[in-house]
Design an enzyme around this catalytic site. Sequence first.
Site, PDB file in Angstrom:
ATOM      1  N   GLY A  49     171.624  45.785  56.047  1.00  0.00           N
ATOM      2  CA  GLY A  49     171.450  45.699  57.488  1.00  0.00           C
ATOM      3  C   GLY A  49     170.608  44.487  57.816  1.00  0.00           C
ATOM      4  O   GLY A  49     169.909  43.948  56.942  1.00  0.00           O
ATOM      5  N   GLN A  54     164.769  39.514  62.560  1.00  0.00           N
ATOM      6  CA  GLN A  54     164.707  38.987  61.187  1.00  0.00           C
ATOM      7  C   GLN A  54     165.319  37.598  61.069  1.00  0.00           C
ATOM      8  O   GLN A  54     165.243  36.978  60.013  1.00  0.00           O
ATOM      9  CB  GLN A  54     165.428  39.923  60.226  1.00  0.00           C
ATOM     10  CG  GLN A  54     164.728  41.255  60.052  1.00  0.00           C
ATOM     11  CD  GLN A  54     165.426  42.076  58.997  1.00  0.00           C
ATOM     12  OE1 GLN A  54     166.354  42.792  59.296  1.00  0.00           O
ATOM     13  NE2 GLN A  54     164.999  41.933  57.753  1.00  0.00           N
ATOM     14  N   CYS A 102     163.513  45.260  52.120  1.00  0.00           N
ATOM     15  CA  CYS A 102     163.738  44.560  53.383  1.00  0.00           C
ATOM     16  C   CYS A 102     163.847  43.070  53.100  1.00  0.00           C
ATOM     17  O   CYS A 102     163.023  42.525  52.351  1.00  0.00           O
ATOM     18  CB  CYS A 102     162.570  44.841  54.333  1.00  0.00           C
ATOM     19  SG  CYS A 102     162.745  44.049  55.929  1.00  0.00           S
ATOM     20  N   LEU A 103     164.836  42.409  53.706  1.00  0.00           N
ATOM     21  CA  LEU A 103     165.007  40.968  53.473  1.00  0.00           C
ATOM     22  C   LEU A 103     163.796  40.177  53.966  1.00  0.00           C
ATOM     23  O   LEU A 103     163.555  39.068  53.513  1.00  0.00           O
ATOM     24  CB  LEU A 103     166.269  40.461  54.176  1.00  0.00           C
ATOM     25  CG  LEU A 103     167.597  41.046  53.667  1.00  0.00           C
ATOM     26  CD1 LEU A 103     168.765  40.448  54.435  1.00  0.00           C
ATOM     27  CD2 LEU A 103     167.758  40.830  52.173  1.00  0.00           C
ATOM     28  N   HIS A 144     165.760  52.122  59.731  1.00  0.00           N
ATOM     29  CA  HIS A 144     165.116  50.884  59.270  1.00  0.00           C
ATOM     30  C   HIS A 144     165.392  49.742  60.259  1.00  0.00           C
ATOM     31  O   HIS A 144     164.464  49.016  60.666  1.00  0.00           O
ATOM     32  CB  HIS A 144     165.638  50.552  57.871  1.00  0.00           C
ATOM     33  CG  HIS A 144     165.046  49.329  57.265  1.00  0.00           C
ATOM     34  ND1 HIS A 144     164.243  49.356  56.142  1.00  0.00           N
ATOM     35  CD2 HIS A 144     165.131  48.014  57.624  1.00  0.00           C
ATOM     36  CE1 HIS A 144     163.866  48.121  55.856  1.00  0.00           C
ATOM     37  NE2 HIS A 144     164.401  47.292  56.732  1.00  0.00           N
ATOM     38  N   GLU A 145     166.666  49.598  60.650  1.00  0.00           N
ATOM     39  CA  GLU A 145     167.019  48.484  61.549  1.00  0.00           C
ATOM     40  C   GLU A 145     166.475  48.727  62.957  1.00  0.00           C
ATOM     41  O   GLU A 145     166.006  47.794  63.614  1.00  0.00           O
ATOM     42  CB  GLU A 145     168.541  48.281  61.592  1.00  0.00           C
ATOM     43  CG  GLU A 145     169.174  47.945  60.251  1.00  0.00           C
ATOM     44  CD  GLU A 145     168.452  46.833  59.494  1.00  0.00           C
ATOM     45  OE1 GLU A 145     167.920  45.909  60.125  1.00  0.00           O
ATOM     46  OE2 GLU A 145     168.404  46.921  58.250  1.00  0.00           O
ATOM     47  N   HIS A 148     162.979  47.675  63.201  1.00  0.00           N
ATOM     48  CA  HIS A 148     162.794  46.226  63.376  1.00  0.00           C
ATOM     49  C   HIS A 148     162.839  45.845  64.858  1.00  0.00           C
ATOM     50  O   HIS A 148     162.129  44.939  65.291  1.00  0.00           O
ATOM     51  CB  HIS A 148     163.886  45.447  62.641  1.00  0.00           C
ATOM     52  CG  HIS A 148     163.609  45.226  61.186  1.00  0.00           C
ATOM     53  ND1 HIS A 148     162.468  44.625  60.728  1.00  0.00           N
ATOM     54  CD2 HIS A 148     164.351  45.511  60.085  1.00  0.00           C
ATOM     55  CE1 HIS A 148     162.509  44.540  59.393  1.00  0.00           C
ATOM     56  NE2 HIS A 148     163.633  45.087  58.982  1.00  0.00           N
TER      57      HIS A 148
HETATM   58 NI    NI Z   1     164.332  45.184  56.998  1.00  0.00          NI
END
Ligand code: NI
Length: 177
Positions: A49, A54, A102-103, A144-145, A148
């Site tokens: 995701g 991000q 997480c990226l 999670h998304e 963000h």
């Molecule tokens: Ni993330």
Amino acid sequence: MAILKVTRLGHPVLRQVAQLVPVHSILQPEFQQFIDDMIETMHEYEGVGLAAPQVHVSQQVAVLEVSKHPRYPDAPSVPLTVLINPKVTMLSEEKVDGWEGCLSIPDLRGVAPRYRELRVEALDRQGQPLDFVARDFHARVIQHEYDHLQGKVYMDRMPSLETLAHLLEGQRYWLKD
Ligand code: NI
């Protein structure tokens, strides 16, 4: 198409509540291009995701897709989904623990509890309403998304940082069977 630069933890945009996307802008070529770029960026970095903050854009947009993912080999597939201005309603009191990465927080993983089941209401990339129920890993990815978009990261959800692990050490000591 373009691969976008990924924001890392510490950049203020990751801590802001993202702005709602004006509905009239969704079908505009510039916004459609942005969605394509988010999808390409998610694929490039093997994320399941990606949320707009991000990639340095404080807007309520997230993309997700799970398909035979190398880091989550046992996870059920989730079709490519674009969520614009999502609203999430939890449908269970129950939370389940699971590993997350997480990226924007490279090389780390940790165990975070997430609600097992939720309802998502959002707009898709055509500006059409989406309304569906997600469970288990799918629900985890959405939480999670969605976090963000609210300026939160998974570490904020960890009751303890004791499981926080570098990817390789986590595989070596935590995930061995
Ligand atoms: Ni993330």
